[in-house]
Write a protein that holds these residues in place. Structure first.
Motif, PDB file in Angstrom:
ATOM      1  N   ARG A  14     -35.378  -2.776 -59.241  1.00  0.00           N
ATOM      2  CA  ARG A  14     -34.674  -3.840 -58.535  1.00  0.00           C
ATOM      3  C   ARG A  14     -33.265  -3.494 -58.064  1.00  0.00           C
ATOM      4  O   ARG A  14     -32.812  -3.993 -57.032  1.00  0.00           O
ATOM      5  CB  ARG A  14     -34.602  -5.086 -59.428  1.00  0.00           C
ATOM      6  CG  ARG A  14     -35.968  -5.662 -59.795  1.00  0.00           C
ATOM      7  CD  ARG A  14     -35.842  -6.744 -60.845  1.00  0.00           C
ATOM      8  NE  ARG A  14     -37.129  -7.356 -61.162  1.00  0.00           N
ATOM      9  CZ  ARG A  14     -38.002  -6.862 -62.023  1.00  0.00           C
ATOM     10  NH1 ARG A  14     -37.730  -5.716 -62.655  1.00  0.00           N
ATOM     11  NH2 ARG A  14     -39.146  -7.473 -62.253  1.00  0.00           N
ATOM     12  N   LEU A  15     -32.537  -2.674 -58.821  1.00  0.00           N
ATOM     13  CA  LEU A  15     -31.125  -2.455 -58.509  1.00  0.00           C
ATOM     14  C   LEU A  15     -30.944  -1.709 -57.194  1.00  0.00           C
ATOM     15  O   LEU A  15     -31.727  -0.838 -56.837  1.00  0.00           O
ATOM     16  CB  LEU A  15     -30.463  -1.679 -59.645  1.00  0.00           C
ATOM     17  CG  LEU A  15     -30.374  -2.387 -61.002  1.00  0.00           C
ATOM     18  CD1 LEU A  15     -29.651  -1.508 -61.999  1.00  0.00           C
ATOM     19  CD2 LEU A  15     -29.690  -3.741 -60.877  1.00  0.00           C
ATOM     20  N   GLN A  16     -29.867  -2.064 -56.504  1.00  0.00           N
ATOM     21  CA  GLN A  16     -29.532  -1.460 -55.225  1.00  0.00           C
ATOM     22  C   GLN A  16     -28.126  -0.870 -55.286  1.00  0.00           C
ATOM     23  O   GLN A  16     -27.404  -1.025 -56.276  1.00  0.00           O
ATOM     24  CB  GLN A  16     -29.623  -2.515 -54.112  1.00  0.00           C
ATOM     25  CG  GLN A  16     -30.991  -3.153 -53.953  1.00  0.00           C
ATOM     26  CD  GLN A  16     -32.049  -2.182 -53.455  1.00  0.00           C
ATOM     27  OE1 GLN A  16     -31.739  -1.223 -52.751  1.00  0.00           O
ATOM     28  NE2 GLN A  16     -33.310  -2.436 -53.814  1.00  0.00           N
ATOM     29  N   LYS A  17     -27.728  -0.197 -54.221  1.00  0.00           N
ATOM     30  CA  LYS A  17     -26.379   0.367 -54.146  1.00  0.00           C
ATOM     31  C   LYS A  17     -25.324  -0.718 -54.288  1.00  0.00           C
ATOM     32  O   LYS A  17     -24.212  -0.458 -54.765  1.00  0.00           O
ATOM     33  CB  LYS A  17     -26.179   1.085 -52.811  1.00  0.00           C
ATOM     34  CG  LYS A  17     -27.093   2.281 -52.586  1.00  0.00           C
ATOM     35  CD  LYS A  17     -26.693   3.469 -53.434  1.00  0.00           C
ATOM     36  CE  LYS A  17     -27.499   4.692 -53.031  1.00  0.00           C
ATOM     37  NZ  LYS A  17     -27.195   5.862 -53.902  1.00  0.00           N
ATOM     38  N   SER A  18     -25.666  -1.942 -53.889  1.00  0.00           N
ATOM     39  CA  SER A  18     -24.723  -3.050 -54.033  1.00  0.00           C
ATOM     40  C   SER A  18     -24.475  -3.398 -55.493  1.00  0.00           C
ATOM     41  O   SER A  18     -23.436  -3.970 -55.839  1.00  0.00           O
ATOM     42  CB  SER A  18     -25.242  -4.285 -53.289  1.00  0.00           C
ATOM     43  OG  SER A  18     -26.539  -4.636 -53.758  1.00  0.00           O
ATOM     44  N   ILE A  23     -26.676   4.277 -58.050  1.00  0.00           N
ATOM     45  CA  ILE A  23     -28.112   4.077 -58.238  1.00  0.00           C
ATOM     46  C   ILE A  23     -28.860   5.027 -57.310  1.00  0.00           C
ATOM     47  O   ILE A  23     -28.681   4.981 -56.096  1.00  0.00           O
ATOM     48  CB  ILE A  23     -28.517   2.626 -57.910  1.00  0.00           C
ATOM     49  CG1 ILE A  23     -27.883   1.641 -58.892  1.00  0.00           C
ATOM     50  CG2 ILE A  23     -30.033   2.470 -57.904  1.00  0.00           C
ATOM     51  CD1 ILE A  23     -28.485   1.640 -60.255  1.00  0.00           C
ATOM     52  N   PRO A  24     -29.709   5.913 -57.834  1.00  0.00           N
ATOM     53  CA  PRO A  24     -30.475   6.810 -56.955  1.00  0.00           C
ATOM     54  C   PRO A  24     -31.635   6.055 -56.308  1.00  0.00           C
ATOM     55  O   PRO A  24     -32.470   5.474 -56.998  1.00  0.00           O
ATOM     56  CB  PRO A  24     -30.962   7.903 -57.895  1.00  0.00           C
ATOM     57  CG  PRO A  24     -31.013   7.256 -59.243  1.00  0.00           C
ATOM     58  CD  PRO A  24     -29.953   6.208 -59.258  1.00  0.00           C
ATOM     59  N   GLN A  52     -38.892   2.985 -47.772  1.00  0.00           N
ATOM     60  CA  GLN A  52     -37.810   3.311 -46.853  1.00  0.00           C
ATOM     61  C   GLN A  52     -36.739   2.228 -46.797  1.00  0.00           C
ATOM     62  O   GLN A  52     -35.609   2.490 -46.373  1.00  0.00           O
ATOM     63  CB  GLN A  52     -38.372   3.572 -45.446  1.00  0.00           C
ATOM     64  CG  GLN A  52     -39.219   4.840 -45.368  1.00  0.00           C
ATOM     65  CD  GLN A  52     -39.707   5.134 -43.972  1.00  0.00           C
ATOM     66  OE1 GLN A  52     -39.647   4.284 -43.080  1.00  0.00           O
ATOM     67  NE2 GLN A  52     -40.193   6.349 -43.763  1.00  0.00           N
ATOM     68  N   ARG A  53     -37.083   1.024 -47.248  1.00  0.00           N
ATOM     69  CA  ARG A  53     -36.099  -0.058 -47.305  1.00  0.00           C
ATOM     70  C   ARG A  53     -35.394  -0.122 -48.671  1.00  0.00           C
ATOM     71  O   ARG A  53     -34.553  -0.986 -48.881  1.00  0.00           O
ATOM     72  CB  ARG A  53     -36.774  -1.397 -47.006  1.00  0.00           C
ATOM     73  CG  ARG A  53     -37.387  -1.494 -45.605  1.00  0.00           C
ATOM     74  CD  ARG A  53     -38.138  -2.798 -45.452  1.00  0.00           C
ATOM     75  NE  ARG A  53     -39.247  -2.882 -46.404  1.00  0.00           N
ATOM     76  CZ  ARG A  53     -39.913  -4.005 -46.676  1.00  0.00           C
ATOM     77  NH1 ARG A  53     -39.591  -5.132 -46.071  1.00  0.00           N
ATOM     78  NH2 ARG A  53     -40.903  -3.997 -47.550  1.00  0.00           N
ATOM     79  N   GLY A  54     -35.789   0.768 -49.547  1.00  0.00           N
ATOM     80  CA  GLY A  54     -35.200   0.771 -50.881  1.00  0.00           C
ATOM     81  C   GLY A  54     -35.877  -0.166 -51.855  1.00  0.00           C
ATOM     82  O   GLY A  54     -35.351  -0.417 -52.942  1.00  0.00           O
ATOM     83  N   HIS A  55     -37.065  -0.657 -51.509  1.00  0.00           N
ATOM     84  CA  HIS A  55     -37.783  -1.592 -52.366  1.00  0.00           C
ATOM     85  C   HIS A  55     -38.771  -0.853 -53.277  1.00  0.00           C
ATOM     86  O   HIS A  55     -39.237   0.240 -52.955  1.00  0.00           O
ATOM     87  CB  HIS A  55     -38.532  -2.621 -51.515  1.00  0.00           C
ATOM     88  CG  HIS A  55     -37.634  -3.489 -50.697  1.00  0.00           C
ATOM     89  ND1 HIS A  55     -38.084  -4.256 -49.643  1.00  0.00           N
ATOM     90  CD2 HIS A  55     -36.298  -3.707 -50.775  1.00  0.00           C
ATOM     91  CE1 HIS A  55     -37.081  -4.912 -49.108  1.00  0.00           C
ATOM     92  NE2 HIS A  55     -35.979  -4.593 -49.769  1.00  0.00           N
ATOM     93  N   HIS A  56     -39.095  -1.491 -54.381  1.00  0.00           N
ATOM     94  CA  HIS A  56     -40.032  -0.939 -55.364  1.00  0.00           C
ATOM     95  C   HIS A  56     -41.361  -0.574 -54.709  1.00  0.00           C
ATOM     96  O   HIS A  56     -41.907  -1.328 -53.910  1.00  0.00           O
ATOM     97  CB  HIS A  56     -40.255  -1.969 -56.474  1.00  0.00           C
ATOM     98  CG  HIS A  56     -41.268  -1.576 -57.491  1.00  0.00           C
ATOM     99  ND1 HIS A  56     -41.136  -0.482 -58.310  1.00  0.00           N
ATOM    100  CD2 HIS A  56     -42.467  -2.148 -57.830  1.00  0.00           C
ATOM    101  CE1 HIS A  56     -42.174  -0.394 -59.115  1.00  0.00           C
ATOM    102  NE2 HIS A  56     -42.996  -1.384 -58.851  1.00  0.00           N
ATOM    103  N   LEU A  57     -41.886   0.591 -55.080  1.00  0.00           N
ATOM    104  CA  LEU A  57     -43.109   1.089 -54.466  1.00  0.00           C
ATOM    105  C   LEU A  57     -44.034   1.695 -55.515  1.00  0.00           C
ATOM    106  O   LEU A  57     -43.607   2.495 -56.347  1.00  0.00           O
ATOM    107  CB  LEU A  57     -42.759   2.165 -53.422  1.00  0.00           C
ATOM    108  CG  LEU A  57     -43.930   2.840 -52.691  1.00  0.00           C
ATOM    109  CD1 LEU A  57     -44.685   1.832 -51.827  1.00  0.00           C
ATOM    110  CD2 LEU A  57     -43.414   4.007 -51.855  1.00  0.00           C
ATOM    111  N   LEU A  58     -45.295   1.307 -55.479  1.00  0.00           N
ATOM    112  CA  LEU A  58     -46.348   1.986 -56.229  1.00  0.00           C
ATOM    113  C   LEU A  58     -47.267   2.643 -55.207  1.00  0.00           C
ATOM    114  O   LEU A  58     -48.011   1.949 -54.494  1.00  0.00           O
ATOM    115  CB  LEU A  58     -47.156   1.009 -57.103  1.00  0.00           C
ATOM    116  CG  LEU A  58     -46.459   0.384 -58.309  1.00  0.00           C
ATOM    117  CD1 LEU A  58     -47.454  -0.453 -59.108  1.00  0.00           C
ATOM    118  CD2 LEU A  58     -45.798   1.427 -59.194  1.00  0.00           C
ATOM    119  N   ASP A  59     -47.198   3.954 -55.119  1.00  0.00           N
ATOM    120  CA  ASP A  59     -47.985   4.705 -54.148  1.00  0.00           C
ATOM    121  C   ASP A  59     -48.284   6.073 -54.748  1.00  0.00           C
ATOM    122  O   ASP A  59     -47.362   6.854 -55.005  1.00  0.00           O
ATOM    123  CB  ASP A  59     -47.212   4.845 -52.838  1.00  0.00           C
ATOM    124  CG  ASP A  59     -48.011   5.557 -51.754  1.00  0.00           C
ATOM    125  OD1 ASP A  59     -48.218   6.791 -51.880  1.00  0.00           O
ATOM    126  OD2 ASP A  59     -48.424   4.902 -50.791  1.00  0.00           O
TER     127      ASP A  59
END
Length: 254
Positions: A14-18, A23-24, A52-59
């Protein structure tokens, strides 16, 4: 295959640069963070990937690329992928990632993977074992622990190779952890006469104290910005590497 003694979880879902500029989010950032944390004393990395939007991904495919890059960059670092749903992914999607990512170490929330029933969860556990995939079962409370005890065979429950993670402070009112939250889990293990390969992660300002108590009682530690961005004195950590270095030094003194 045992759990790392000091695993870093650099970003979470969940965490972002903001939330913190260190945060990597991208793969290059994760590779740099992993290399620095390994030098600071981490022997494992809990991997979340982002889109690519910085959102959580399961792939599974993206995981394979990331795990391969980490193996080349940090060959001595154990990499574990998450299957966390974050309210987005179904148990079937979590299962696909666990089995198809090519990673030998996977974490799974017992309560999440059981949403489609106990048979679904037990089949995933069996399929992972058959493929040599080491599952770490995430337990947020005693209800999760008791659920796990009902899902795995008695021989597996009593095996020292069973991997679990006790999560402290995740659902507290203050999102802060306390070392005393470990007591019910220790009591659960004692009551069943089991000693799995266990670790602790802890949220908020209590993270360091919880990790030190875990190590004192024979457990392992998972730390990092997924759970807390604070140093032991309560100040904001500059990055994950600083947290790893601080806790590694404290564990060495303990």
């Amino acid at each position: 295959m045992h759990l790392p003694k000091l695993m870093v979880a650099p970003n979470g879902a969940r965490l972002q640069k903001s939330d913190h500029p260190a945060i990597p989010i991208t793969l290059p950032e994760m590779l740099a963070c992993a290399a620095d944390c390994a030098k600071a004393g981490a022997d494992g990395l809990h991997l979340h990937i982002r889109d690519q939007r910085g959102h959580h991904l399961l792939d599974a495919g993206v995981y394979r690329e990331a795990v391969a890059a980490l193996a080349q960059q940090c060959p001595d670092l154990t990499v574990q992928i998450t299957t966390e749903a974050v309210g987005i992914y179904s148990p079937a999607e979590q299962r696909a990632v666990a089995l198809e990512s090519g990673c030998a170490h996977v974490s799974v929330s017992v309560r999440e993977i059981s949403r489609d029933g106990p048979a679904f969860a037990t089949q995933l556990f069996a399929d992972c074992a058959a493929r040599g995939i080491h599952l770490q079962h995430i337990l947020y409370d005693l209800a999760d622990a008791e659920l796990l005890a009902g899902l795995v065979p008695a021989a597996q429950l009593s095996s020292p190779d069973l991997q679990v993670l006790f999560v402290l402070g995740r659902y507290s009112a203050t999102r802060n952890s306390d070392p005393a939250e470990l007591d019910p889990f220790i009591g659960w293990m004692d009551a069943l006469g089991i000693r799995p390969d266990w670790a602790v992660c802890a949220f908020g300002a209590g993270e360091t104290a919880c990790l030190l108590r875990s190590a004192k009682l024979g457990g392992k530690c998972r730390l990092g910005f997924e759970n807390s961005t604070l140093m032991a004195d309560g100040s904001i950590a500059p990055d994950n590497t600083a947290r790893v270095a601080e806790v590694a030094a404290l564990l060495a003194k303990a």
